[in-house]
Structure formats: C-alpha cells, structure tokens
Design a protein around this motif. Structure first.
Motif, PDB file in Angstrom:
ATOM      1  N   ALA A 116       0.849  -1.184   0.000  1.00 13.67           N
ATOM      2  CA  ALA A 116       0.000   0.000   0.000  1.00 13.67           C
ATOM      3  C   ALA A 116       0.883   1.230   0.000  1.00 13.67           C
ATOM      4  O   ALA A 116       1.969   1.245   0.594  1.00 13.67           O
ATOM      5  CB  ALA A 116      -0.925   0.011   1.215  1.00 13.67           C
ATOM      6  N   VAL A 132      -7.830  -1.695   2.964  1.00 12.80           N
ATOM      7  CA  VAL A 132      -6.856  -1.969   1.904  1.00 12.80           C
ATOM      8  C   VAL A 132      -6.117  -3.278   2.170  1.00 12.80           C
ATOM      9  O   VAL A 132      -5.771  -4.003   1.233  1.00 12.80           O
ATOM     10  CB  VAL A 132      -5.878  -0.788   1.726  1.00 12.80           C
ATOM     11  CG1 VAL A 132      -4.841  -0.721   2.837  1.00 12.80           C
ATOM     12  CG2 VAL A 132      -5.198  -0.855   0.364  1.00 12.80           C
ATOM     13  N   LEU A 136      -5.697  -6.373  -0.476  1.00 16.36           N
ATOM     14  CA  LEU A 136      -4.392  -6.891  -0.884  1.00 16.36           C
ATOM     15  C   LEU A 136      -4.269  -8.394  -0.627  1.00 16.36           C
ATOM     16  O   LEU A 136      -3.514  -9.087  -1.313  1.00 16.36           O
ATOM     17  CB  LEU A 136      -3.281  -6.148  -0.146  1.00 16.36           C
ATOM     18  CG  LEU A 136      -3.054  -4.690  -0.565  1.00 16.36           C
ATOM     19  CD1 LEU A 136      -2.073  -4.017   0.382  1.00 16.36           C
ATOM     20  CD2 LEU A 136      -2.555  -4.612  -2.008  1.00 16.36           C
ATOM     21  N   LEU A 213      -4.045   6.752  -1.084  1.00 21.30           N
ATOM     22  CA  LEU A 213      -3.893   5.459  -0.412  1.00 21.30           C
ATOM     23  C   LEU A 213      -4.257   4.378  -1.420  1.00 21.30           C
ATOM     24  O   LEU A 213      -5.424   4.092  -1.680  1.00 21.30           O
ATOM     25  CB  LEU A 213      -4.788   5.378   0.827  1.00 21.30           C
ATOM     26  CG  LEU A 213      -4.861   4.045   1.591  1.00 21.30           C
ATOM     27  CD1 LEU A 213      -3.486   3.414   1.773  1.00 21.30           C
ATOM     28  CD2 LEU A 213      -5.532   4.230   2.940  1.00 21.30           C
ATOM     29  N   TRP A 214      -3.198   3.796  -2.018  1.00 24.25           N
ATOM     30  CA  TRP A 214      -3.350   2.816  -3.090  1.00 24.25           C
ATOM     31  C   TRP A 214      -2.939   1.442  -2.610  1.00 24.25           C
ATOM     32  O   TRP A 214      -1.984   1.301  -1.832  1.00 24.25           O
ATOM     33  CB  TRP A 214      -2.467   3.197  -4.284  1.00 24.25           C
ATOM     34  CG  TRP A 214      -2.786   4.506  -4.919  1.00 24.25           C
ATOM     35  CD1 TRP A 214      -2.332   5.743  -4.527  1.00 24.25           C
ATOM     36  CD2 TRP A 214      -3.609   4.730  -6.061  1.00 24.25           C
ATOM     37  NE1 TRP A 214      -2.838   6.709  -5.367  1.00 24.25           N
ATOM     38  CE2 TRP A 214      -3.624   6.122  -6.317  1.00 24.25           C
ATOM     39  CE3 TRP A 214      -4.336   3.879  -6.905  1.00 24.25           C
ATOM     40  CZ2 TRP A 214      -4.325   6.690  -7.367  1.00 24.25           C
ATOM     41  CZ3 TRP A 214      -5.044   4.438  -7.959  1.00 24.25           C
ATOM     42  CH2 TRP A 214      -5.045   5.828  -8.179  1.00 24.25           C
ATOM     43  N   GLY A 215      -3.617   0.421  -3.099  1.00 25.27           N
ATOM     44  CA  GLY A 215      -3.200  -0.956  -2.892  1.00 25.27           C
ATOM     45  C   GLY A 215      -2.663  -1.497  -4.214  1.00 25.27           C
ATOM     46  O   GLY A 215      -3.405  -1.585  -5.195  1.00 25.27           O
TER      47      GLY A 215
END
Length: 299
Positions: A116, A132, A136, A213-215
């Motif tokens: 993340a 998240v 994932l 906020l990326w996965g």
C-alpha cells in the motif's frame, strides 16, 4: 505474505511552512506517520519502506526510524530528480521532483509483495488500513485498489483543499481521477468547486476522493517504469512536468492492463495542509488517546 507499507515522505510542505513529516503532533511527540504505521501494524502489514530525500536522511533516521526498532522491519530508499530511466538526463537547472509515480518507482528493488502507498503527512485512520489490507490479501497482478475517502470526511476547516475526485463504473472500478482544486464549503454548507469553465459544481458528501492510499502489486513497478519512460519522451524539457500515480494509472486503466477497485472507508481524514490546522490536529490526537483508540505510547 504480509503486505508492505510504502510511505512517501520526500516532500516539503510549502503551505505548512516546514518539514511537516517530522512534526510531533501526538501527546508524546508522535508524528502523523507514527499513527499510520501503528494502524498498519494492527491491520497486518509486515514491513515499512520510506521514500525520502537524501538531504533529510540523518534527521529522519534519528527522529523517525529509531523508534520502530523491535516493532517492524523498515527500509529507506531515496528519491532524486536525476534518478531517471536509461537514456534520459535531468535537464540542467531543474529542481522540481518528478512526481508521486516517480517516488513509488524508487522502491522497486526492495518490495516484492503486495503493498500500500500512503502520504507521510495524512492521517488515514484504522478502517482505511483494514480495508486496503483485506483487498491486498486476495489481489492478483493487475488487480489494484484505491481507498476512496468520502469527500465530506476530508475537508479542512482552515481553507479549501485539492482532491482527486474518483469516477467509477457500475462495478465500483476506477475510471478516472480528476484533480479538483479549491474544494470548499459555500455559504449554504454545500461542498463545491469550480470546473474548467468556472461553473460551480456541487459534490455530495459521500463522493469518493483519492487521498493517495493505493493498494498495488509488485507488477506495478515495471508498468510504471514503462509509462514514465514514455512520459519523459514528451516532457523531459518541461521544468514543471511531473507524473502522479493517477496519471500513470489512467493510461494503464485505458489500455485494459489493470483494474482498480475503489474501496469505501468510514475513516475521517485529517492532516496539516495549513499551519492553522496544527492545533486542531493536536487536539484530535489527544482525544483519540483519551477514547482509548491508541495506547499512551505507540512505540
């Protein structure tokens, strides 16, 4: 395999007036990053990688890294504007970093598991990390996620904000992220911004926005390297050019190589966009401790 948390901590906060990543805001001088890492640990993350500038390394190691010893493995990578793909040379006189996508690329050699990405100076909240982490746990290459904060949970009381407003399809997958500036409350309490034609547009409070906020999966590194290389072919001599994660993701979505699920969260964002935000953030952290949501000392 436990996911890794990649923390983007190389930027200076010009509007804030200092190196806000290192500002102690909690009852015992905790930084916003400390809360993010504590929350990530509770959500099942197993390692932290920081992207910083070389010139803040000593202070960063002294004030930040030392406290995590014995709690979670950490690594540091450096973002430098002259760290470019083969065949490209940073133009003389350029001082502007190449953007958040370039910052993520710096971690290609140390991350081989789902991860993340977060900003160092944003408080995301426990629920956002849990959301998240669950995504994932079942993701495959090309299957990414973006935590879409409800815009009403991301406003600052001290001024307007810029947010990436998310567009989604019928299955909740990301179609685009459009950066909107000067998002604010109007006199009627509505959340509004001005579009490209100067027209006032209203955002529903539950509209998903990106707080970075990326996965992601490890295959993103090769894809982003390719996209950035293509970007430099047209922009190497533009002193203001930078490639963000949404810029890169836009091309990958349109090519059909990846899909990005927009994940809802009930977390309320807060941060120190403006110097005037600081007292309120200090009080919010104090209240979270009083409520027992965080222990007296995080680490």
């Amino acid at each position: 395999m436990k996911p890794t948390l990649l923390v983007l901590a190389a930027g200076m906060g010009s509007r804030y007036g200092g190196l806000k990543q290192l500002d102690g805001l909690g009852p015992h001088g905790e930084t916003i990053m400390d809360y993010s890492i504590y929350d990530a640990l509770q959500a099942g993350f197993g390692k932290v990688v920081f992207v910083i500038r070389k010139d803040i390394e000593n202070e960063f190691r002294e004030k930040i890294l030392s406290k995590y010893e014995g709690h979670i493995p950490v690594e540091v990578v450096f973002q430098a504007i002259d760290d470019l793909p083969s065949g490209f040379v940073n133009p003389e006189g350029r001082t502007k970093p190449w953007g958040t996508n370039h910052a993520v690329m710096m971690a290609a050699g140390v991350i081989n598991e789902p991860f993340a990405v977060i900003n160092a100076d944003d408080f995301y909240g426990r629920d956002a990390f849990e959301v998240v982490a669950r995504s994932l746990a079942t993701a495959r290459p090309g299957e990414y996620s973006l935590v879409g904060f409800r815009v009403g949970n991301t406003m600052s009381p001290n001024g307007s904000v810029a947010r990436g407003v998310c567009g989604t399809d019928d299955e909740g997958r990301l179609t685009d992220v459009v950066e909107r500036k000067d998002i604010r409350y109007d006199d009627n309490g509505r959340i509004v911004f001005n579009d490209e034609n100067g027209e006032i547009c209203v955002l529903a409070p539950e509209t998903p926005v990106s707080m970075n906020l990326w996965g992601l999966m490890p295959d993103y590194f090769a894809l982003s390297q390719r996209e950035f290389t293509n970007y430099l072919k047209d922009n190497i001599d533009n002193p203001k050019a930078e490639m963000t994660i949404p810029d890169c993701m836009d091309g990958l979505i349109k090519s059909g190589e990846v899909n990005v699920k927009v994940l809802d969260t009930t977390s309320r964002w807060f941060g120190v966009t403006y110097a005037g935000d600081r007292p309120g953030v200090v009080e919010k952290f104090a209240e979270l401790h009083r409520q027992g949501l965080y222990p007296d000392r995080l680490f």
